[in-house]
Structures are given as C-alpha cells and as structure tokens.
Design a protein around this motif. Structure first.
Motif, PDB file in Angstrom:
ATOM      1  N   ASP A  11      42.642  42.597  41.614  1.00 39.53           N
ATOM      2  CA  ASP A  11      44.051  42.710  41.245  1.00 39.53           C
ATOM      3  C   ASP A  11      44.656  43.811  42.106  1.00 39.53           C
ATOM      4  OD1 ASP A  11      46.523  43.143  40.088  1.00 39.53           O
ATOM      5  OD2 ASP A  11      45.761  43.293  38.034  1.00 39.53           O
ATOM      6  N   GLU A  57      48.433  37.030  35.447  1.00 37.93           N
ATOM      7  CA  GLU A  57      47.877  38.347  35.128  1.00 37.93           C
ATOM      8  C   GLU A  57      46.368  38.289  35.318  1.00 37.93           C
ATOM      9  OE1 GLU A  57      49.313  41.278  34.239  1.00 37.93           O
ATOM     10  OE2 GLU A  57      51.285  40.394  34.522  1.00 37.93           O
ATOM     11  N   GLU A  59      42.532  38.904  35.232  1.00 35.53           N
ATOM     12  CA  GLU A  59      41.748  39.647  34.236  1.00 35.53           C
ATOM     13  C   GLU A  59      40.355  40.001  34.733  1.00 35.53           C
ATOM     14  OE1 GLU A  59      38.909  36.733  31.852  1.00 35.53           O
ATOM     15  OE2 GLU A  59      40.380  37.797  30.686  1.00 35.53           O
ATOM     16  N   THR A  60      40.012  39.577  35.947  1.00 37.52           N
ATOM     17  CA  THR A  60      38.669  39.860  36.432  1.00 37.52           C
ATOM     18  C   THR A  60      38.640  40.002  37.942  1.00 37.52           C
ATOM     19  OG1 THR A  60      36.367  39.101  36.462  1.00 37.52           O
ATOM     20  CG2 THR A  60      38.037  37.404  36.603  1.00 37.52           C
ATOM     21  N   HIS A  72      33.726  38.773  36.127  1.00 38.56           N
ATOM     22  CA  HIS A  72      33.512  39.757  35.074  1.00 38.56           C
ATOM     23  C   HIS A  72      32.341  40.696  35.384  1.00 38.56           C
ATOM     24  CE1 HIS A  72      35.925  36.508  33.318  1.00 38.56           C
ATOM     25  NE2 HIS A  72      36.508  37.486  32.625  1.00 38.56           N
ATOM     26  N   ARG A 107      36.050  42.834  29.426  1.00 45.40           N
ATOM     27  CA  ARG A 107      37.357  42.315  29.001  1.00 45.40           C
ATOM     28  C   ARG A 107      38.163  43.362  28.232  1.00 45.40           C
ATOM     29  NH1 ARG A 107      34.336  37.197  28.553  1.00 45.40           N
ATOM     30  NH2 ARG A 107      35.322  35.775  30.008  1.00 45.40           N
ATOM     31  N   ALA A 110      39.571  45.563  30.856  1.00 43.27           N
ATOM     32  CA  ALA A 110      40.576  44.799  31.612  1.00 43.27           C
ATOM     33  C   ALA A 110      41.887  44.685  30.839  1.00 43.27           C
ATOM     34  CB  ALA A 110      40.034  43.410  31.948  1.00 43.27           C
ATOM     35  N   ARG A 111      41.794  44.491  29.527  1.00 39.42           N
ATOM     36  CA  ARG A 111      43.009  44.376  28.705  1.00 39.42           C
ATOM     37  C   ARG A 111      43.818  45.671  28.690  1.00 39.42           C
ATOM     38  NH1 ARG A 111      39.825  41.644  25.108  1.00 39.42           N
ATOM     39  NH2 ARG A 111      39.525  43.500  23.852  1.00 39.42           N
TER      40      ARG A 111
END
Length: 135
Positions: A11, A57, A59-60, A72, A107, A110-111
């Motif tokens: 990201d 968005e 997430e990994t 992940h 996760r 990541a959130r």
C-alpha cells in the motif's frame, strides 16, 4: 542462472507499509526483492498479469515469487526468510504459529495501520539510486 527477483506489492500511501519497504531495502543487500505500490501503474499491471484486481483499500502486502502469490502473514514470513541471517530464524519461529492466528494478528494491525501510523496523500517516490528496484 540467478532467480528472478521477487516482487513485493504494498500500500503506497500507508506509512507502516512504506517503513516496511525501507526496512527491507536496508536489509536486502543482495537486491533479492523489488517493489511496486499497489496503486502504481506497475503494481496494477502485475496484479492484472496474475488475474487479480487491487481493492480500493488494500489490506495486505503481496509477494509475487516464482509464479506464486503470497499474502498476509505468509508474505511477511517469506520476505523475512529471504532477507537471510537472523531474519530467517525469526521467520522460522513465526511459522510455528498456526496461520489462522498469524493472519488474525496481521489483519488486526492492517485495520488500524492508518490510525496508528498515518497515511500519505500520494505514493512514495524512490530515490534515483533505488528506482531500478521499483516497478
């Protein structure tokens, strides 16, 4: 014949992700990894070539290595193993945990990564010295 470099998709606006890329660059003296922001044209092309679409968005982090895609915690552990030295041992220890637990922790971070570490308005630009390692 040397193996093709593995590619890490990350990201590009995430400060934690950018810090992770900088960490890898510092510890990857052999240049085993190259990089692409998921939001970049190179990142989008690599995703498309592998039949994937980047989510709005991310997430990994994704690792594309030897024709396989890892996500992940598995991607992070494979990256650590690729750095060699003590990182290889740390990856081996992390690999002892069940993937379900590792990915749940991944996760969770990541959130919350934007809240905890912040985000940029645009993807980072590599220095001229590092430009060859970015797609």
């Amino acid at each position: 014949m040397p193996a093709a470099p593995a590619t890490i998709l990350f990201d590009g606006v995430c400060n934690l992700c950018n810090g992770f890329v900088q960490f890898i660059i510092r510890h990857d003296a052999a240049g085993r990894f190259r990089f692409a922001a998921l939001q970049s044209a190179g990142g989008q092309a690599l995703l498309t070539a592998n039949g994937l679409v980047a989510p709005a968005e991310p997430e990994t982090v994704l690792l594309v290595e030897d024709g396989q895609i890892y996500t992940h915690s598995t991607a992070v552990l494979r990256i650590a193993r690729g750095l060699g030295g003590g990182w290889r041992g740390l990856a081996a220890v992390g690999g002892l945990l069940p993937r379900r637990w590792r990915d749940a922790l991944y996760r969770f971070v990541a959130r919350h990564r934007y809240r905890w570490f912040g985000r940029q308005q645009a993807c980072m630009l590599p220095t001229p010295a590092l430009a060859g390692r970015f797609l």
